[in-house]
Design an enzyme around this catalytic site. Structure first.
Site, PDB file in Angstrom:
ATOM      1  N   TYR A  94       0.864  -1.183   0.000  1.00 54.87           N
ATOM      2  CA  TYR A  94       0.000   0.000   0.000  1.00 54.87           C
ATOM      3  C   TYR A  94       0.899   1.231   0.000  1.00 54.87           C
ATOM      4  O   TYR A  94       1.873   1.296   0.770  1.00 54.87           O
ATOM      5  CB  TYR A  94      -0.903   0.025   1.252  1.00 54.87           C
ATOM      6  CG  TYR A  94      -1.706   1.304   1.326  1.00 54.87           C
ATOM      7  CD1 TYR A  94      -2.979   1.385   0.774  1.00 54.87           C
ATOM      8  CD2 TYR A  94      -1.157   2.455   1.898  1.00 54.87           C
ATOM      9  CE1 TYR A  94      -3.689   2.558   0.784  1.00 54.87           C
ATOM     10  CE2 TYR A  94      -1.865   3.644   1.920  1.00 54.87           C
ATOM     11  CZ  TYR A  94      -3.128   3.689   1.362  1.00 54.87           C
ATOM     12  OH  TYR A  94      -3.815   4.865   1.359  1.00 54.87           O
ATOM     13  N   GLU A 140      -3.563   7.612  -3.871  1.00 54.66           N
ATOM     14  CA  GLU A 140      -3.144   6.324  -3.307  1.00 54.66           C
ATOM     15  C   GLU A 140      -3.064   5.235  -4.357  1.00 54.66           C
ATOM     16  O   GLU A 140      -3.811   5.233  -5.335  1.00 54.66           O
ATOM     17  CB  GLU A 140      -4.030   5.903  -2.124  1.00 54.66           C
ATOM     18  CG  GLU A 140      -5.339   5.277  -2.473  1.00 54.66           C
ATOM     19  CD  GLU A 140      -6.163   4.852  -1.243  1.00 54.66           C
ATOM     20  OE1 GLU A 140      -5.720   5.018  -0.087  1.00 54.66           O
ATOM     21  OE2 GLU A 140      -7.273   4.352  -1.457  1.00 54.66           O
TER      22      GLU A 140
END
Lengths: 292, 391
Positions: free
Chosen positions: B113, B201
């Site tokens: 992530y 993101e």
């Protein structure tokens, strides 16, 4: 005493010849605020607000000639970051920015530059600061106040007026009311104002008005538990707001469980703060805490 | 005012995955080649051009696509067409899928992530990284916070090389990938800053079987206060997933969120609007909407607000709460009475106006047969009672 502004404040208004700037400057003058200068680039030498306030081209000129020691900003969002930096560079120690809609990344830079310069920034996107009987800087209506012992700090605009009106109607007066603004990046936080009100000898009790989102209220609760010895009453707006359309996973990771009205109410209650279900309950909570 | 977590008009403009990836690719983030398709035929063609197995992904802004059957693998172009047939038209959390992204299926060795967010608490941008990427990242944040790195950016000088190294080492990337990772994080950072994003993101950022980094999924959320200087990004906003009433409100300069109750609310200021909703609920009713009419309460905006509120057939009563402050209450009252006269559907209205000339305002309202209220609590109770008598 009171905090931030008072009868001694020598205010400069940036954007004084604009519609909003002029309208609210007139209201500030009517309240008794000393507006010593206005700034609009290209209109230096004129006089604004029915000829009552001299206008300068730059903040530096205005400060040199009038000794202004606080600035109130009404310029449009695209130019407001530069206006804040101009005030700071001219040596003004207190900048109150009313403008809304300033890009967050611009505010990030301005916030940190002003902090490094030792300048106190209130806002942006805030209603301003009023010290009752001293000075009104910004757009909070002047006639909703009554002088008294309660300091107030809020993230909201009209909700602040609602609470102040409820207090005044119930005979509970105020020292200074500070609107810190609702943007993601603001110059002054709840904790900063709590610290000032806690140290102000005229302020006997404090009202905090928050709303959902972020974790500022939770941090303020923690600060109240550790440092504040005066009674605090609070109202948090947004109990019925639908669950947020959140900002990706990162938003949830950053906020943890914080951000909901219940999380904020619980944090404040655990810190000994009296939490109201309606703005109208605030005066009674203050009375219970011994406020006259 | 400001950044409300539940007011998408204020502060957030979410971009679809394929739009987000287009932006990241421009900044050197490795993004798998992909094409969008709006029907099975286009999906088959796209899969044919890509060659080999593909993944067909619903392009919607709501979360939980995978679990809802909106992401499927296809080995051949014909299969891609079949999967697109299944996905297009699917309802995911109330949103109809109209577009799919067809992209090469990656063989995944590791999932990470990597995100950048504007952290209002920390008052700066923050890097968030984890070696436990994928859909369970939020769960990981709760159960194993040590697995998540939060690294604040310097607000004035931005991303520094030592920070890039720190994230790379935290993720435990193989040495040969660190250079590519640096380019990816620097690209993500540049995209975040130059687009004026609130969030950028990549989840997951994957290491493939062949040892390459790829941004398999991405999300960018823009700061709408900054859109004035990004005309090219404004056009990327996907209006199809927004409530038509919310789009109409935005065009009228009104901040509006539709809810499920029966009491329409018209208020000036977001904090006061939320408080009004809270008091409706406290009085035993359910708000039909959040509506912040903004400053001044001008007559044309009041009229637009009425239309938007009454467009919702569930609305049985309207509660108007205007803290005029410096605005003259009698002018607001005239505006309300005039706007009401032009409405097709009439429901009971409870109006509370505070501010200069509030007494004159109350007289104008009463003369027009509107219910007035002294306090906000009183107004909420009267609105709930009025809605009850309609039902």
């Amino acid at each position: 005493m009171s905090i931030l502004v008072g009868a001694q404040t020598r205010l400069l208004v940036q954007g004084i010849t604009g519609r909003e700037g002029e309208f609210h400057s007139r209201a500030m003058l009517e309240y008794g605020t000393q507006i010593v200068a206005g700034v609009t680039p290209g209109k230096g030498g004129q006089a604004a607000v029915d000829g009552r306030v001299p206008v300068f081209d730059t903040v530096a000129d205005a400060v040199a000639q009038t000794g202004a020691d606080a600035a109130c900003i009404f310029v449009p969002a695209a130019f407001a970051p530069d206006a804040m930096l101009e005030a700071a560079d001219a040596g003004i120690p207190l900048v109150i920015c009313i403008t809304e809609g300033i890009p967050a990344l611009d505010m990030l830079r301005v916030h940190h530059v002003l902090r490094a310069q030792g300048v106190r920034l209130i806002g942006p996107n805030c209603p301003g600061v009023t010290t009752v009987g001293g000075a009104k800087v910004g757009i909070i209506p002047g006639d909703i106040h009554r002088a008294g012992p309660v300091g107030l700090v809020s993230r909201s605009g009209t909700l602040t007026y609602e609470v102040v009106q409820a207090m005044t109607d119930a005979g509970v007066g105020q020292t200074t009311c500070v609107g810190i603004g609702g943007d993601p990046i603001v110059g002054t936080t709840f904790i900063d104002v709590l610290q000032m009100l806690n140290a102000d000898p005229k302020t006997e009790a404090i009202v905090l008005i928050g709303e959902i989102g972020g974790d500022e209220e939770e941090r303020a609760a923690d600060y109240c538990a550790r440092e504040v010895r005066k009674p605090v009453a609070a109202f948090i707006a947004g109990r019925t707001a639908p669950p947020g359309r959140r900002m990706g996973h990162a938003g949830a990771i950053i906020s943890g469980g914080a951000g909901t009205a219940e999380s904020k109410r619980q944090a404040l209650q655990a810190a000994g703060v009296r939490v109201a279900d309606s703005p109208s309950q605030i005066p009674a909570l203050l009375r219970d805490a011994g406020v006259r | 005012m400001g950044d409300h977590p539940f007011c998408p008009q204020e502060g957030e403009v979410k971009l679809q995955e394929y739009r987000s990836k287009e932006i990241l690719a421009r900044y050197g983030v490795p993004v798998p080649d992909g094409e969008t398709a709006t029907n099975p035929h286009e999906a088959r063609e796209a899969a044919g051009r890509i060659g080999g197995p593909v993944v067909v992904k619903a392009q919607v802004l709501v979360g939980g696509r995978g679990k809802a059957g909106g992401v499927k693998l296809a080995a051949t172009p014909d299969e891609a067409a079949a999967r697109a047939e299944e996905i297009i038209g699917l309802q995911i959390k109330g949103v109809t899928v109209r577009t799919v992204l067809v992209a090469p299926a990656a063989r995944i060795a590791r999932e990470y992530y990597l995100g950048l967010i504007l952290d209002r608490g920390g008052q700066t941008g923050t890097i968030i990284a984890s070696a436990e990427g994928g859909v369970e990242i939020e769960e990981t944040a709760k159960t194993d916070p040590e697995a998540i790195l939060r690294l604040p950016l310097h607000p004035l000088i931005g991303l520094q090389e030592h920070q890039v190294r720190r994230v790379a080492f935290f993720l435990g990337l193989p040495a040969e990938l660190r250079k590519d990772f640096g380019a990816t994080l620097r690209g993500l950072y540049a995209a975040f800053m130059e687009s004026d994003a609130d969030l950028a993101e990549i989840n997951p950022l994957v290491m493939t079987d062949e040892g390459r980094l790829e941004a398999l999924d991405a999300k960018i959320v823009l700061d709408d206060s900054a859109l004035f200087r990004h005309p090219e990004l404004e056009s990327l906003r996907d209006l199809r997933e927004e409530e038509p009433s919310e789009i109409a409100a935005r065009e009228a300069g009104i901040n509006f969120i539709k809810l499920d109750g029966s009491i329409g609310c018209m208020v000036n200021g977001a904090g006061l609007a939320m408080t009004t909703m809270d008091l409706v609920k406290l009085a035993g009713g359910e708000p039909a909407n959040f509506l912040d009419i903004g400053g001044g309460a001008k007559a044309d905006r009041v009229a637009a607000a009425f239309r938007i509120i009454l467009d919702d057939p569930n609305v049985q009563a309207i509660l108007i709460n205007i803290f005029g402050g410096i605005t003259r209450g009698d002018e607001v009252a005239h505006g309300i009475v005039e706007a009401r006269a032009s409405l097709g559907r009439q429901v009971p209205m409870v109006v509370r106006i505070v501010g200069t000339n509030a007494t004159e305002a109350a007289e104008i309202l009463r003369a027009a047969n509107l219910i007035t209220a002294e306090s906000l609590d009183d107004a909420a109770r009267k609105a709930v009672a009025a809605a009850g008598s309609q039902a």
